[in-house]
Write a protein that holds these residues in place. Structure first.
Motif, PDB file in Angstrom:
ATOM      1  N   THR A 141       0.834  -1.201   0.000  1.00 48.53           N
ATOM      2  CA  THR A 141       0.000   0.000   0.000  1.00 48.53           C
ATOM      3  C   THR A 141       0.874   1.257   0.000  1.00 48.53           C
ATOM      4  N   ARG A 142       2.058   1.179   0.585  1.00 46.13           N
ATOM      5  CA  ARG A 142       2.979   2.333   0.558  1.00 46.13           C
ATOM      6  C   ARG A 142       3.383   2.669  -0.871  1.00 46.13           C
ATOM      7  N   THR A 143       3.588   1.655  -1.690  1.00 44.39           N
ATOM      8  CA  THR A 143       3.923   1.892  -3.093  1.00 44.39           C
ATOM      9  C   THR A 143       2.769   2.578  -3.803  1.00 44.39           C
TER      10      THR A 143
ATOM     11  N   GLU B  48       0.453   4.432  -2.426  1.00 43.80           N
ATOM     12  CA  GLU B  48       0.385   5.801  -1.894  1.00 43.80           C
ATOM     13  C   GLU B  48       1.447   6.691  -2.544  1.00 43.80           C
ATOM     14  N   ARG B  49       2.627   6.138  -2.803  1.00 47.63           N
ATOM     15  CA  ARG B  49       3.687   6.898  -3.473  1.00 47.63           C
ATOM     16  C   ARG B  49       3.277   7.216  -4.912  1.00 47.63           C
ATOM     17  N   LEU B  50       2.710   6.249  -5.609  1.00 42.38           N
ATOM     18  CA  LEU B  50       2.250   6.482  -6.979  1.00 42.38           C
ATOM     19  C   LEU B  50       1.192   7.582  -7.019  1.00 42.38           C
TER      20      LEU B  50
ATOM     21  N   ARG C 187       0.878  10.065  -4.702  1.00 39.81           N
ATOM     22  CA  ARG C 187       1.575  11.330  -4.399  1.00 39.81           C
ATOM     23  C   ARG C 187       2.319  11.870  -5.609  1.00 39.81           C
ATOM     24  N   GLU C 188       2.943  10.980  -6.376  1.00 44.25           N
ATOM     25  CA  GLU C 188       3.725  11.389  -7.542  1.00 44.25           C
ATOM     26  C   GLU C 188       2.840  11.728  -8.740  1.00 44.25           C
TER      27      GLU C 188
END
Length: 69
Positions: free
Chosen positions: A26-28, A30-32, A34-35
């Motif tokens: 899920t962190r990945t 969330e990063r996608l 954000r980016e």
């Protein structure tokens, strides 16, 4: 890779659902988000990804890797 086919899956997917579909954390996801790699829909305080947006992301990644090969 073809579009992900979700049987009886809602149009709006939770971050966890997207992570499971992409086989990432899920962190990945969330990063996608954000980016700006994945567009989201916010409903109340909840973040959702449209199924067609997930398919667009997958297709873009597939083309990108195919073009580099």
């Amino acid at each position: 890779m073809s579009e992900i086919s979700f049987q009886e899956t809602p149009e709006l997917l939770r971050v966890w659902d997207v992570a499971e579909a992409l086989d990432v954390t899920t962190r990945t996801v969330e990063r996608l988000i954000r980016e700006g790699a994945l567009a989201v829909t916010e409903i109340g305080g909840s973040v959702r990804v449209r199924r067609d947006e997930l398919n667009r992301y997958i297709a873009a990644q597939t083309r990108r890797r195919g073009a580099a090969a």
